[in-house]
Motif scaffolding. Sequence first.
Motif, PDB file in Angstrom:
ATOM      1  N   ALA A   1      -2.793   7.926  10.014  1.00  0.00           N
ATOM      2  CA  ALA A   1      -2.093   7.040   9.072  1.00  0.00           C
ATOM      3  C   ALA A   1      -0.582   7.167   9.271  1.00  0.00           C
ATOM      4  CB  ALA A   1      -2.484   7.393   7.638  1.00  0.00           C
TER       5      ALA A   1
ATOM      6  N   SER B   1      -0.670  -2.178   4.883  1.00  0.00           N
ATOM      7  CA  SER B   1      -1.413  -0.955   5.233  1.00  0.00           C
ATOM      8  C   SER B   1      -2.836  -1.039   4.690  1.00  0.00           C
ATOM      9  CB  SER B   1      -0.706   0.286   4.667  1.00  0.00           C
ATOM     10  OG  SER B   1      -0.893   0.382   3.268  1.00  0.00           O
TER      11      SER B   1
ATOM     12  N   TRP C   1     -21.307  16.163  -0.927  1.00  0.00           N
ATOM     13  CA  TRP C   1     -20.943  15.010  -0.093  1.00  0.00           C
ATOM     14  C   TRP C   1     -22.208  14.197   0.169  1.00  0.00           C
ATOM     15  CZ3 TRP C   1     -16.126  14.316   2.788  1.00  0.00           C
ATOM     16  CH2 TRP C   1     -15.163  15.282   2.520  1.00  0.00           C
TER      17      TRP C   1
ATOM     18  N   GLY D   1      -1.039   7.278  -3.211  1.00  0.00           N
ATOM     19  CA  GLY D   1      -1.843   8.157  -2.342  1.00  0.00           C
ATOM     20  C   GLY D   1      -2.989   7.504  -1.610  1.00  0.00           C
ATOM     21  N   GLY D   2      -3.493   6.365  -2.109  1.00  0.00           N
ATOM     22  CA  GLY D   2      -4.590   5.682  -1.418  1.00  0.00           C
ATOM     23  C   GLY D   2      -5.786   6.591  -1.224  1.00  0.00           C
ATOM     24  N   ARG D   3      -6.175   6.773   0.028  1.00  0.00           N
ATOM     25  CA  ARG D   3      -7.359   7.590   0.307  1.00  0.00           C
ATOM     26  C   ARG D   3      -7.058   9.096   0.287  1.00  0.00           C
ATOM     27  NH1 ARG D   3      -9.357   4.224   5.313  1.00  0.00           N
ATOM     28  NH2 ARG D   3      -7.388   3.140   4.950  1.00  0.00           N
TER      29      ARG D   3
ATOM     30  N   THR E   1      -8.950  15.768   2.992  1.00  0.00           N
ATOM     31  CA  THR E   1      -9.334  17.081   2.484  1.00  0.00           C
ATOM     32  C   THR E   1      -8.452  18.217   2.986  1.00  0.00           C
ATOM     33  OG1 THR E   1     -11.579  16.232   2.448  1.00  0.00           O
ATOM     34  CG2 THR E   1     -11.358  18.606   2.250  1.00  0.00           C
ATOM     35  N   ALA E   2      -8.251  18.268   4.286  1.00  0.00           N
ATOM     36  CA  ALA E   2      -7.481  19.387   4.856  1.00  0.00           C
ATOM     37  C   ALA E   2      -6.865  18.936   6.168  1.00  0.00           C
ATOM     38  CB  ALA E   2      -8.403  20.584   5.088  1.00  0.00           C
TER      39      ALA E   2
ATOM     40  N   MET F   1      -5.371  11.514   8.269  1.00  0.00           N
ATOM     41  CA  MET F   1      -4.044  11.467   7.643  1.00  0.00           C
ATOM     42  C   MET F   1      -2.931  11.387   8.692  1.00  0.00           C
ATOM     43  SD  MET F   1      -4.545  14.015   4.382  1.00  0.00           S
ATOM     44  CE  MET F   1      -5.597  15.290   5.040  1.00  0.00           C
TER      45      MET F   1
ATOM     46  N   ILE G   1     -18.958   6.854   1.689  1.00  0.00           N
ATOM     47  CA  ILE G   1     -19.070   8.268   1.296  1.00  0.00           C
ATOM     48  C   ILE G   1     -18.942   8.348  -0.217  1.00  0.00           C
ATOM     49  CG2 ILE G   1     -17.806  10.466   1.221  1.00  0.00           C
ATOM     50  CD1 ILE G   1     -17.420  10.413   4.078  1.00  0.00           C
TER      51      ILE G   1
ATOM     52  N   LEU H   1       4.507  -2.229  -2.674  1.00  0.00           N
ATOM     53  CA  LEU H   1       3.600  -2.774  -3.690  1.00  0.00           C
ATOM     54  C   LEU H   1       2.248  -2.091  -3.549  1.00  0.00           C
ATOM     55  CD1 LEU H   1       4.366  -6.571  -3.098  1.00  0.00           C
ATOM     56  CD2 LEU H   1       5.404  -5.059  -4.804  1.00  0.00           C
ATOM     57  N   GLU H   2       1.710  -1.614  -4.643  1.00  0.00           N
ATOM     58  CA  GLU H   2       0.455  -0.860  -4.580  1.00  0.00           C
ATOM     59  C   GLU H   2      -0.523  -1.417  -5.626  1.00  0.00           C
ATOM     60  OE1 GLU H   2      -1.239   1.607  -2.859  1.00  0.00           O
ATOM     61  OE2 GLU H   2      -2.736   1.254  -4.420  1.00  0.00           O
TER      62      GLU H   2
ATOM     63  N   GLY I   1       0.814  -1.213   0.000  1.00  0.00           N
ATOM     64  CA  GLY I   1       0.000   0.000   0.000  1.00  0.00           C
ATOM     65  C   GLY I   1       0.845   1.259   0.000  1.00  0.00           C
TER      66      GLY I   1
END
Length: 483
Positions: free
Chosen positions: A469, A297, A376, A70-72, A88-89, A466, A328, A63-64, A41
Amino acid sequence: MNHSTTGMNRRTLLKAISSIPLLTAAGPVRALNKSDVIVIGAGLSGLNAALLLESSGMNVTVLEGRNRIGGRVQSLRNIPGNPEVGGTAFGPGYARLVDAANKYGAELIDITPIIPYFFNRQINLQNQFISNDEWATSPLNPFPEQFKKLPPYGYYNILMGSINPLETTDAWVDPANAKFDISLHDWLKQMGQTDAAIELAYNTNPTHGMSAHDISALMAMQSASFGGMQRKLVANNPVKGYTAKGGNQSIPEAMANALKSEVILNTEIIGIRSNADGVEVHSSDGTIHRAQRVISSMPCTTLRRVKIDPVMTGKQELAVHTLQSQIINQLHLIAKTPYWEQDGMSPNMFTDSLAGMVIAEHKGDKPADVTSLTVWLRGDRAAWADQVDTQVAINAVVADLERLRPAAKGQLEVAGYKSWYRDPFSSGDWSIFAPGQVTAFASDIANPHGRLHFCGEHTAVSNRGMEGAMESGERAALEILSA
Ligand SMILES: Cc1cc2nc3c(=O)[nH]c(=O)nc-3n(C[C@H](O)[C@H](O)[C@H](O)COP(=O)(O)OP(=O)(O)OC[C@H]3O[C@@H](n4cnc5c(N)ncnc54)[C@H](O)[C@@H]3O)c2cc1C
């Protein structure tokens, strides 16, 4: 057959044999690679772990599964302002993330000037627009007298800030707080909230679960504690928030660029086998990678589809198979004309209608510029959108927005759509602990399984999103370094 007639000598034959695909359960083996550590990931957690291990001299392969980093964290580069469909921020209190951006060369943008726009939303309930001035006395306002001035999208966070019993961001996993591992709804009722207040303030646009019934109050408390800590960290800081230039995806991209070996993309992992000598990681194209240790991950929603040998057992197995991810969906629109100037309302909306929550992106040269709109869809709306054809969902949301705001008719250009549930490499958004799940397995979810280690936001203890993570990647790397 005579070797001389085929022109093949022993050396070339051996070379040829070594390139013939071997048949395995996963299909032909295309390569056998060996590293000290394989990280599965290329999201923030995996990349942070990989960079830390590399800086300690280890040979790391990342490995991705997707065709991007970037994933999520994903930025829409085809839309002006590069709006985010994922992370988002973040604030200056996201120490690890800010540090990584600075260290690896992703330029940060101070979003303080645009934050006030975010908090000005047009309320529309039961098909009625209610102005901010009317809200406190509206018959649709279910909040207690002293809170009636709070908008429906602000009430829950302010309430949680005042009644949250957790004093630290890691207290949610403290067994002493197990009594709060009940539904958020039941706990809010114990705290004197009415069904009507919970329905409007939480269930109309739920951030975790479909409603307050299906998330643990402990998870909501941790989320509130993390938000409170972040606000304290920026109290004396003139910068209140950041995004990255080119979109937040520039941060994991900069991290990936700093790795010694390129991330191997398009590699979907389907099996992980460990024994006393090492670990084999099998991908769906038949490739096998080998290492001394592996960090996964993957969120539980995709990890549960991976065959793990030896199998996981007990609490960890329960976690991997039952922890859910939030659903979402986002619709990104470009307004051909600023229709909000015509109807005199904010482009942002909070509604109990299909359009849910609409946020104008202010990512242009001037803070006031609206570059695009993000709708959203959460809770029931996202569940519905995931059941129907994508175009049906998009058309219905646009039609709803045009019905609510006639000035928008014919002015909305669809620029992007994302269902996190339908994305096979996440099958949902952030993890959500249901009532009882925090005490059942939150402290066991990240335990190493032999040579297999785990990171990812779902394993973070003190931080969320983030920064969670990043925290988890650091912890997994340290586990390996001290193993
Ligand atoms: C809409 C949205 C808004 C958000 N807003 C914010 C926010 O404002 N602030 C904040 O802090 N956080 C926010 N987040 C959360 C934040 O983006 C995540 O918590 C964080 O990016 C997760 O990072 P991760 O490394 O744990 O997981 P991921 O980024 O998901 O990384 C896991 C990686 O594993 C890969 N993978 C999965 N399965 C396989 C497989 N079988 N084989 C190979 N690879 C696989 C995936 O492709 C992925 O790249 C938001 C998320 C979303 C979706």
